[in-house]
Design an enzyme around this catalytic site. Structure first.
Site, PDB file in Angstrom:
ATOM      1  N   SER A  90      -3.400   3.323   2.799  1.00 16.84           N
ATOM      2  CA  SER A  90      -3.102   3.843   4.138  1.00 16.84           C
ATOM      3  C   SER A  90      -1.782   4.598   4.207  1.00 16.84           C
ATOM      4  O   SER A  90      -1.654   5.552   4.960  1.00 16.84           O
ATOM      5  CB  SER A  90      -3.105   2.703   5.147  1.00 16.84           C
ATOM      6  OG  SER A  90      -2.198   1.705   4.751  1.00 16.84           O
ATOM      7  N   THR A 150      -3.009  -0.862   2.700  1.00 18.18           N
ATOM      8  CA  THR A 150      -1.928  -1.038   1.748  1.00 18.18           C
ATOM      9  C   THR A 150      -1.408   0.322   1.308  1.00 18.18           C
ATOM     10  O   THR A 150      -1.967   1.347   1.665  1.00 18.18           O
ATOM     11  CB  THR A 150      -2.404  -1.818   0.502  1.00 18.18           C
ATOM     12  OG1 THR A 150      -1.274  -2.225  -0.230  1.00 18.18           O
ATOM     13  CG2 THR A 150      -3.297  -0.978  -0.384  1.00 18.18           C
ATOM     14  N   CYS A 172       4.602   3.780   7.903  1.00 16.83           N
ATOM     15  CA  CYS A 172       3.218   3.314   8.032  1.00 16.83           C
ATOM     16  C   CYS A 172       3.167   1.868   8.513  1.00 16.83           C
ATOM     17  O   CYS A 172       3.749   0.984   7.871  1.00 16.83           O
ATOM     18  CB  CYS A 172       2.503   3.445   6.685  1.00 16.83           C
ATOM     19  SG  CYS A 172       0.810   2.835   6.697  1.00 16.83           S
ATOM     20  N   THR A 216       1.952  -0.902   5.968  1.00 17.76           N
ATOM     21  CA  THR A 216       2.714  -1.051   4.731  1.00 17.76           C
ATOM     22  C   THR A 216       3.971  -1.848   5.038  1.00 17.76           C
ATOM     23  O   THR A 216       4.651  -1.571   6.019  1.00 17.76           O
ATOM     24  CB  THR A 216       3.098   0.339   4.166  1.00 17.76           C
ATOM     25  OG1 THR A 216       1.915   1.125   4.011  1.00 17.76           O
ATOM     26  CG2 THR A 216       3.811   0.230   2.833  1.00 17.76           C
ATOM     27  N   ALA A 243       6.874   2.310   3.932  1.00 16.02           N
ATOM     28  CA  ALA A 243       6.904   1.115   4.789  1.00 16.02           C
ATOM     29  C   ALA A 243       7.662   1.367   6.090  1.00 16.02           C
ATOM     30  O   ALA A 243       7.360   0.754   7.114  1.00 16.02           O
ATOM     31  CB  ALA A 243       7.514  -0.059   4.039  1.00 16.02           C
ATOM     32  N   LYS A 289      -0.904  -6.717  -5.426  1.00 16.63           N
ATOM     33  CA  LYS A 289      -1.925  -5.687  -5.616  1.00 16.63           C
ATOM     34  C   LYS A 289      -1.752  -4.888  -6.901  1.00 16.63           C
ATOM     35  O   LYS A 289      -2.466  -3.919  -7.124  1.00 16.63           O
ATOM     36  CB  LYS A 289      -1.911  -4.733  -4.422  1.00 16.63           C
ATOM     37  CG  LYS A 289      -2.132  -5.450  -3.107  1.00 16.63           C
ATOM     38  CD  LYS A 289      -1.867  -4.533  -1.956  1.00 16.63           C
ATOM     39  CE  LYS A 289      -1.676  -5.315  -0.696  1.00 16.63           C
ATOM     40  NZ  LYS A 289      -1.112  -4.521   0.367  1.00 16.63           N
ATOM     41  N   GLY A 343      -3.507  -1.054 -10.103  1.00 19.34           N
ATOM     42  CA  GLY A 343      -3.194  -1.360  -8.712  1.00 19.34           C
ATOM     43  C   GLY A 343      -4.372  -0.980  -7.840  1.00 19.34           C
ATOM     44  O   GLY A 343      -5.124  -0.069  -8.171  1.00 19.34           O
TER      45      GLY A 343
END
Length: 179
Positions: A131, A8, A167, A170, A164, A40, A52
């Site tokens: 991540s 995440t 990665c 994500t 996002a 999260k 979080g």
């Protein structure tokens, strides 16, 4: 052995009297997306504290519950609760095996809590875990430096979208909370 669910990106930013904490919604099992809309980021203490998590989902839920207990025990004192959780996490045989990290925040404080006993106050009022954390953190630093007119929430959202795009762990399903 079945692979653990994890991966995440979580980022928190304090800026212009606001604190915002956001995360993507992706959970992976090995190299497969297990769920795309995991929540999260949570509000605690009646909306006065944000938390979080990144890492193993079940482990993170356990840690958030323990952190909330510590918050209640120490009258909502974020730093004291974080330090006490980190001490327990490092020394307790059961907790020591948990694989997760937390970002916790109030309007006044932003902290990263790890299982190695660390409680960190990040530089530049920017915290990132997971991540895609380095992508999100890099974007947040640039936004804070060059787009100071944005709100903390706008910076968090844009940082997560940039992460996002880079990665594979994500996604763009964001949860963002702001105080």
């Amino acid at each position: 052995m079945q692979p653990k669910i994890h991966a995440t990106t979580v980022v928190g930013i304090r800026h212009n009297g606001q604190v915002s904490l956001g995360a993507d919604g992706q959970a992976t099992m090995g190299n497969t997306v297990a769920k795309s809309n995991v929540r999260k980021v949570r509000t605690l203490m009646g909306g006065k504290v944000l938390a979080g998590f990144a890492g193993s989902t079940a482990d993170a839920f356990t840690l958030i519950e323990r952190f909330e207990e510590k918050l209640n025990s120490y009258g909502g004192n974020l730093k004291r609760a974080a330090i006490e959780l980190a001490k327990d996490w490092r020394t307790d045989r059961y907790l020591r095996r948990l694989e997760a990290m937390l970002i916790v925040a109030t309007k006044d404080d932003l902290l990263v809590i790890s299982g190695t006993g660390d409680v960190l106050e990040p530089d530049n009022d920017i915290a990132a875990i997971g991540s895609g954390s380095m992508y999100a953190q890099s974007a947040a630093v640039a936004l804070k430096k060059h787009a100071a007119n944005l709100s903390a929430e706008e910076m968090v959202r844009e940082s997560l979208h940039i992460a996002a795009d880079i990665c594979i762990y994500t996604n763009h399903n964001l949860t963002v909370e702001t105080l």
